[in-house]
Design a protein around this motif. Sequence first.
Motif, PDB file in Angstrom:
ATOM      1  N   THR A 149       0.840  -1.200   0.000  1.00 20.68           N
ATOM      2  CA  THR A 149       0.000   0.000   0.000  1.00 20.68           C
ATOM      3  C   THR A 149       0.872   1.245   0.000  1.00 20.68           C
ATOM      4  N   ALA A 150       1.796   1.336   0.960  1.00 19.49           N
ATOM      5  CA  ALA A 150       2.643   2.527   1.070  1.00 19.49           C
ATOM      6  C   ALA A 150       3.531   2.694  -0.153  1.00 19.49           C
ATOM      7  N   ILE A 151       4.145   1.619  -0.604  1.00 19.34           N
ATOM      8  CA  ILE A 151       5.132   1.707  -1.689  1.00 19.34           C
ATOM      9  C   ILE A 151       4.467   1.968  -3.029  1.00 19.34           C
ATOM     10  N   THR A 152       3.352   1.311  -3.283  1.00 14.45           N
ATOM     11  CA  THR A 152       2.642   1.546  -4.550  1.00 14.45           C
ATOM     12  C   THR A 152       2.205   2.997  -4.663  1.00 14.45           C
ATOM     13  N   LEU A 153       1.704   3.570  -3.576  1.00 10.74           N
ATOM     14  CA  LEU A 153       1.279   4.968  -3.621  1.00 10.74           C
ATOM     15  C   LEU A 153       2.451   5.908  -3.859  1.00 10.74           C
ATOM     16  N   ALA A 154       3.628   5.538  -3.357  1.00 12.25           N
ATOM     17  CA  ALA A 154       4.803   6.397  -3.542  1.00 12.25           C
ATOM     18  C   ALA A 154       5.331   6.376  -4.962  1.00 12.25           C
ATOM     19  N   LEU A 155       5.087   5.305  -5.712  1.00 10.14           N
ATOM     20  CA  LEU A 155       5.728   5.141  -7.017  1.00 10.14           C
ATOM     21  C   LEU A 155       4.797   5.071  -8.221  1.00 10.14           C
ATOM     22  N   PHE A 156       3.549   4.644  -8.041  1.00  6.62           N
ATOM     23  CA  PHE A 156       2.780   4.340  -9.245  1.00  6.62           C
ATOM     24  C   PHE A 156       2.549   5.526 -10.173  1.00  6.62           C
ATOM     25  N   LEU A 239       7.136   3.816   6.984  1.00  7.01           N
ATOM     26  CA  LEU A 239       7.759   4.900   6.222  1.00  7.01           C
ATOM     27  C   LEU A 239       8.545   4.243   5.101  1.00  7.01           C
ATOM     28  N   ALA A 240       8.140   4.515   3.863  1.00  6.59           N
ATOM     29  CA  ALA A 240       8.760   3.885   2.692  1.00  6.59           C
ATOM     30  C   ALA A 240       9.525   4.922   1.887  1.00  6.59           C
ATOM     31  N   THR A 241      10.775   4.619   1.576  1.00  3.91           N
ATOM     32  CA  THR A 241      11.615   5.464   0.730  1.00  3.91           C
ATOM     33  C   THR A 241      11.928   4.670  -0.526  1.00  3.91           C
ATOM     34  N   CYS A 242      11.457   5.172  -1.660  1.00  4.96           N
ATOM     35  CA  CYS A 242      11.475   4.408  -2.910  1.00  4.96           C
ATOM     36  C   CYS A 242      12.140   5.254  -3.998  1.00  4.96           C
ATOM     37  N   SER A 243      12.954   4.615  -4.836  1.00  2.99           N
ATOM     38  CA  SER A 243      13.572   5.378  -5.913  1.00  2.99           C
ATOM     39  C   SER A 243      13.642   4.565  -7.187  1.00  2.99           C
ATOM     40  N   ILE A 305      12.790  10.070  -6.216  1.00  3.55           N
ATOM     41  CA  ILE A 305      12.608   9.484  -4.890  1.00  3.55           C
ATOM     42  C   ILE A 305      11.193   9.789  -4.430  1.00  3.55           C
ATOM     43  N   GLY A 306      10.446   8.746  -4.145  1.00  3.97           N
ATOM     44  CA  GLY A 306       9.104   8.898  -3.591  1.00  3.97           C
ATOM     45  C   GLY A 306       9.093   8.377  -2.165  1.00  3.97           C
ATOM     46  N   VAL A 307       8.524   9.165  -1.258  1.00  3.14           N
ATOM     47  CA  VAL A 307       8.467   8.791   0.160  1.00  3.14           C
ATOM     48  C   VAL A 307       7.010   8.810   0.596  1.00  3.14           C
ATOM     49  N   SER A 308       6.608   7.796   1.339  1.00  5.15           N
ATOM     50  CA  SER A 308       5.229   7.753   1.825  1.00  5.15           C
ATOM     51  C   SER A 308       5.199   7.270   3.264  1.00  5.15           C
ATOM     52  N   ALA A 309       4.128   7.658   3.957  1.00  6.86           N
ATOM     53  CA  ALA A 309       3.885   7.193   5.327  1.00  6.86           C
ATOM     54  C   ALA A 309       2.431   6.784   5.442  1.00  6.86           C
TER      55      ALA A 309
END
Length: 344
Positions: A149-156, A239-243, A305-309
């Motif tokens: 949930t967190a990671i998909t929202l940060a990157l999609f 807390l997801a940090t995605c790049s 870089i996409g970050v979500s919480a």
Amino acid sequence: MTVRVAVAGASGYAGGELLRLLASHPGVEIGAVTAHSSAGRPLGSVQPHLPELADRPLLDTSAAILRGHDVVFLALPHGQSAALAGELDPGALVVDCGADFRLRSSAAWERFYGSAHAGTWPYGLPELPGAREELRGATRIAVPGCYPTAITLALFPAYAAGLVEPEAVITAATGTPGAGRSVKPRFLGSEVMGSMSPYGVGGGHRHTPELVQNLSRVAGEHVTVSFTPTLAPMPRGILATCSARLRPGVPAAEDAVRAVYADAFAEEPFVRLLPAGRWPATGAVLGSNTAQVQLAVDADARRLIGVSAVDNLTKGTAGGAVQSMNIALGLPERLGLPTNGVAP
């Protein structure tokens, strides 16, 4: 419209969070609450934060008890939902908070879970392009994992717009409830407090194929994912940090990328793209169905870089389940779901 709802696995963290939300939902009447080892005890003995339901008896988790409800939420360990779901009313809405029906690939399921694949249900992440259409009128829903949930929202949004190459590198920290309520030495307070540690390193985490599935779906091509989860000393949150690397020819311009994200989330009631310069924090979404998202462009590395919480128990599990139920039943999507967090 009032629907009668049952919750299986009501003694666990996800089950307790479901009941917290459902108790305040104006369109819901709570029926049976069930458990396994805690069956026979009053709900208040295992979920003391739910005083309005404290005297409810925890019943055995069986199809006979769960039948006759309009909606059944399954908050059970992975691998336990499929057999039970097959015995429930075909016309009832069954919402599985476990992993049994999330994956489309039988091979991926068998590799990461080690059993036969039970099938695939409509995926309960409404913000994912095309998901709401699949959820409307559905009678079976698979709720996403909390990390996906967190990671998909940060990157999609970046993948949907073709901004980045089909590989993602992700590090995410989670609180301890994601491991469930059963006692495990490595999750004891004395082990967790004041310490962080990685786990599932090297592609071994079970949410990895779900991340690949989600990002590949919006990208229109296979996306590889390098995912490293970490355990943080907190009771809730992710807390997801995605790049991902920008595609050749895509300008390393943060304003342009922000415009893509702003457009993707413009009509989303539970996703907040933060103003430039403000970063997501798990404490800001505590107890809410809100996801905070922020982005940056590293021009030198040409990486987005996409970050979500998110609160892993609310938006990451129970809140997403109730949100999906609302859509499936034609109820207002926001009904019964908090957007404000709790502080401090």
